[in-house]
Design a protein around this motif. Sequence first.
Motif, PDB file in Angstrom:
ATOM      1  N   LYS A 114     -11.304  -7.303   5.675  1.00 24.09           N
ATOM      2  CA  LYS A 114     -10.503  -6.918   4.520  1.00 24.09           C
ATOM      3  C   LYS A 114     -10.504  -5.394   4.446  1.00 24.09           C
ATOM      4  O   LYS A 114     -11.517  -4.775   4.138  1.00 24.09           O
ATOM      5  CB  LYS A 114     -11.062  -7.516   3.232  1.00 24.09           C
ATOM      6  CG  LYS A 114     -10.232  -7.179   2.001  1.00 24.09           C
ATOM      7  CD  LYS A 114     -10.849  -7.784   0.748  1.00 24.09           C
ATOM      8  CE  LYS A 114      -9.991  -7.460  -0.480  1.00 24.09           C
ATOM      9  NZ  LYS A 114     -10.568  -8.022  -1.725  1.00 24.09           N
ATOM     10  N   GLU A 119      -9.166  -2.340   2.589  1.00 28.64           N
ATOM     11  CA  GLU A 119      -8.590  -2.053   1.277  1.00 28.64           C
ATOM     12  C   GLU A 119      -8.581  -0.561   1.011  1.00 28.64           C
ATOM     13  O   GLU A 119      -9.491   0.164   1.419  1.00 28.64           O
ATOM     14  CB  GLU A 119      -9.386  -2.778   0.193  1.00 28.64           C
ATOM     15  CG  GLU A 119      -8.707  -2.824  -1.152  1.00 28.64           C
ATOM     16  CD  GLU A 119      -9.406  -3.752  -2.125  1.00 28.64           C
ATOM     17  OE1 GLU A 119      -8.850  -4.019  -3.212  1.00 28.64           O
ATOM     18  OE2 GLU A 119     -10.520  -4.216  -1.804  1.00 28.64           O
ATOM     19  N   SER A 134      -3.238  -0.578  -1.004  1.00 30.59           N
ATOM     20  CA  SER A 134      -3.097  -1.732  -0.105  1.00 30.59           C
ATOM     21  C   SER A 134      -2.768  -3.017  -0.853  1.00 30.59           C
ATOM     22  O   SER A 134      -3.012  -3.160  -2.056  1.00 30.59           O
ATOM     23  CB  SER A 134      -4.385  -1.923   0.701  1.00 30.59           C
ATOM     24  OG  SER A 134      -5.457  -2.268  -0.162  1.00 30.59           O
ATOM     25  N   ASN A 158      -3.727  -6.984  -0.075  1.00 29.99           N
ATOM     26  CA  ASN A 158      -4.630  -7.774   0.758  1.00 29.99           C
ATOM     27  C   ASN A 158      -4.473  -9.253   0.422  1.00 29.99           C
ATOM     28  O   ASN A 158      -4.747  -9.670  -0.707  1.00 29.99           O
ATOM     29  CB  ASN A 158      -6.077  -7.336   0.554  1.00 29.99           C
ATOM     30  CG  ASN A 158      -6.274  -5.851   0.801  1.00 29.99           C
ATOM     31  OD1 ASN A 158      -6.292  -5.058  -0.134  1.00 29.99           O
ATOM     32  ND2 ASN A 158      -6.412  -5.457   2.051  1.00 29.99           N
ATOM     33  N   ASN A 186      -3.598  -7.361   5.834  1.00 33.91           N
ATOM     34  CA  ASN A 186      -3.881  -6.074   5.204  1.00 33.91           C
ATOM     35  C   ASN A 186      -2.660  -5.164   5.311  1.00 33.91           C
ATOM     36  O   ASN A 186      -2.409  -4.571   6.360  1.00 33.91           O
ATOM     37  CB  ASN A 186      -5.087  -5.404   5.879  1.00 33.91           C
ATOM     38  CG  ASN A 186      -6.349  -6.234   5.768  1.00 33.91           C
ATOM     39  OD1 ASN A 186      -6.817  -6.536   4.677  1.00 33.91           O
ATOM     40  ND2 ASN A 186      -6.907  -6.622   6.906  1.00 33.91           N
ATOM     41  N   GLN A 244      -1.615  -7.089  -7.651  1.00 31.25           N
ATOM     42  CA  GLN A 244      -2.504  -6.101  -7.043  1.00 31.25           C
ATOM     43  C   GLN A 244      -2.028  -4.678  -7.292  1.00 31.25           C
ATOM     44  O   GLN A 244      -2.834  -3.781  -7.534  1.00 31.25           O
ATOM     45  CB  GLN A 244      -2.637  -6.378  -5.543  1.00 31.25           C
ATOM     46  CG  GLN A 244      -3.381  -7.670  -5.230  1.00 31.25           C
ATOM     47  CD  GLN A 244      -3.609  -7.879  -3.746  1.00 31.25           C
ATOM     48  OE1 GLN A 244      -3.719  -6.924  -2.982  1.00 31.25           O
ATOM     49  NE2 GLN A 244      -3.666  -9.141  -3.324  1.00 31.25           N
TER      50      GLN A 244
END
Length: 666
Positions: free
Chosen positions: A169, A171, A175, A177, A194, A223
């Motif tokens: 992951k 980040e 980003s 994810n 990603n 997000q």
Amino acid sequence: MGTGENEQGLRKILDYTRLLSIAILMLHFYLSCYFVFEAAGFHSEITDRILSKISLIGVFDSGLLSKSVAFLLLFISLMGAKGRKDELTNLKTWTIGILIGIVLYYGSVYCFRLELKLSTLVLLYISSCSVGYLLILTSGTRLSRFLRLNLTSDIFNKDNETFPQEQRKIENPYSINLPARYVLNGSYRPSWINIINPFRGLLILGTPGSGKSYFAIRHIITQHIKKGFSMFIYDFKYDDLTRIAYNTLLRDKNPAKFYVINFEKLSHSHRCNPLDPKEMSDLTDATEAARTIMLGLNREWIKKQGDFFVESPINFLTAIIWYLRKFRDGVYCTLPHVIELMQVEYKYLFAVLNREPEIEVLINPFISAWKNEAFDQLEGQVASAKISMAGLSSPALYYVLSGNDFSLDLNNPLDPKVICVGNNPQKQQVYGAVLSLYISRMIKLVNQKGKQKSSLIFDEFPTIYFNNMDSLIATARSNQVATTIGVQDYSQLKKDYGREQAEVIFNIVGNVISGQVTGDTAKHLSERFGKIQQQRKSVSINSSDTSLSKSMQLDYAVPASKIATLSSGEFVGMVADDPQEEINLKIFHNKIQNDHVALKKEERGYHPIPKIRSIDSEMIEMNYFQIKQDIQELIAFELGLNSQFVDKSENSAGSNKIPKMRNMQI
């Protein structure tokens, strides 16, 4: 080396081993049953003397030992046998044959327990032992023909078309994810999609039901809001995405303010003027707005840009917009006023427009045609614009478009916003054109330096028209503008935007997430993802020999046929990286993992979109007629006429005389 001489020598050794096995077994029969052979006359003094010497060898100390040695030699000869491979060879049948042969071979000794004549017992013993030996020999030879390579176990070539994918992951503050799961070497493994650089553009493809919104777009919204992005959302099926954005904004306490444009529920919609005079600095802004609205209303014109009867209505609308922008510093510069002004009779309209010198070049062809009584040409130039714009003459549209609750500079660091504009699939032709104007004006304000990071999300992008989307993706990266485009299929984009612009949009984005698509879209994506090394196995069977071969060759990592059969929630694609954060495994083929129970629980707790104001139909109608009255007053003021503009003689049919004005005359 596999030369012919070596193979022939090996074959001779195996033949000698098998002959030795048979010889030991025959000697065992003769020595163990000598008295019966002697009584039958099958002996001689010379052979008896030779065999008496051979019998002293330890192999013949017991019948079990001699039979075991013969069996061992037979087994060795079968191990080296290379029969012609046969895909029809039945493993189970010949294995049973070997087992039966072993039972007869070693169990034949129990024949001597029967109460029969000795000669009969010897015959039974030799026959049983020989049959068992032949069964072992025949079945063992058949087993050597067994084709151990099963080419039908993976008929869809799934194992070969798997490849390592990113399991970390990665980040950063920008980003996206997405947790996922993929298959490698027959086992499931966790992975991550990603998108560490969303500013290079993200294209999401998939046929209806493939899961674009549920598995991808909703996570982009949540997000990015959580990471402090300002946001613009084009919600084609209002209010699916709007509710997600609003409740995420409440939950994560993002400082951005929430605004909604919706032409269906006016009490739940803010008002915004896309032709805000404060944001229109020169004539090119009016030209861009006119082009966007006209091409949005007439999608077939997109492929005919440059034609006389396409550019003329655009120039006409540009002149109207810019005139209203200049009149009293834009007090009537709204799209509803533009629509009403376009419907004014030509002789009054041209007289008014001619008062603005900046648009003289634009309106001169129309005035010339009117003065020369080329009415057919004039109608061809102007009527298409008037008819198209007349379709927007709606009290609800007028109400939303004539207000000014907020500005479209959503990424202003001092006033960040989350703006959601909603469409209706049943009225997408009309609403889509107006929303296209909002988007065009918004992007001009957003794509500037020194602004806050922002995310622009366009669900079902082909239902709106925005010119130069490729330019936005190419230039907005440095201004921290992340663009997400949702499309059902590449052919849909070509139909609505034309082949050239569709190809540029399709090829310029750095990040691609695709669900199930077919046809040319699947082929383009397959070629884009490239090829990987895949193992190939082949069998060649002829009348005399069978050959097995294995090879490695490059083939498509994700074939078009596989993209066309993806399940809902299953996606393929590729991501773009940064020099500071490199990703070696950019291609993916996995299934995004959504916590369905948690998402349903979250949706049950959503707050509804708040009510902005209390309005009734009377207020909407009053606003509608007030705009009409504003245009009448504008004409009367500019031409120095009464409220009816002209008397009956001046308003006679076919009159092309422009009324006198206070300061100038055509």
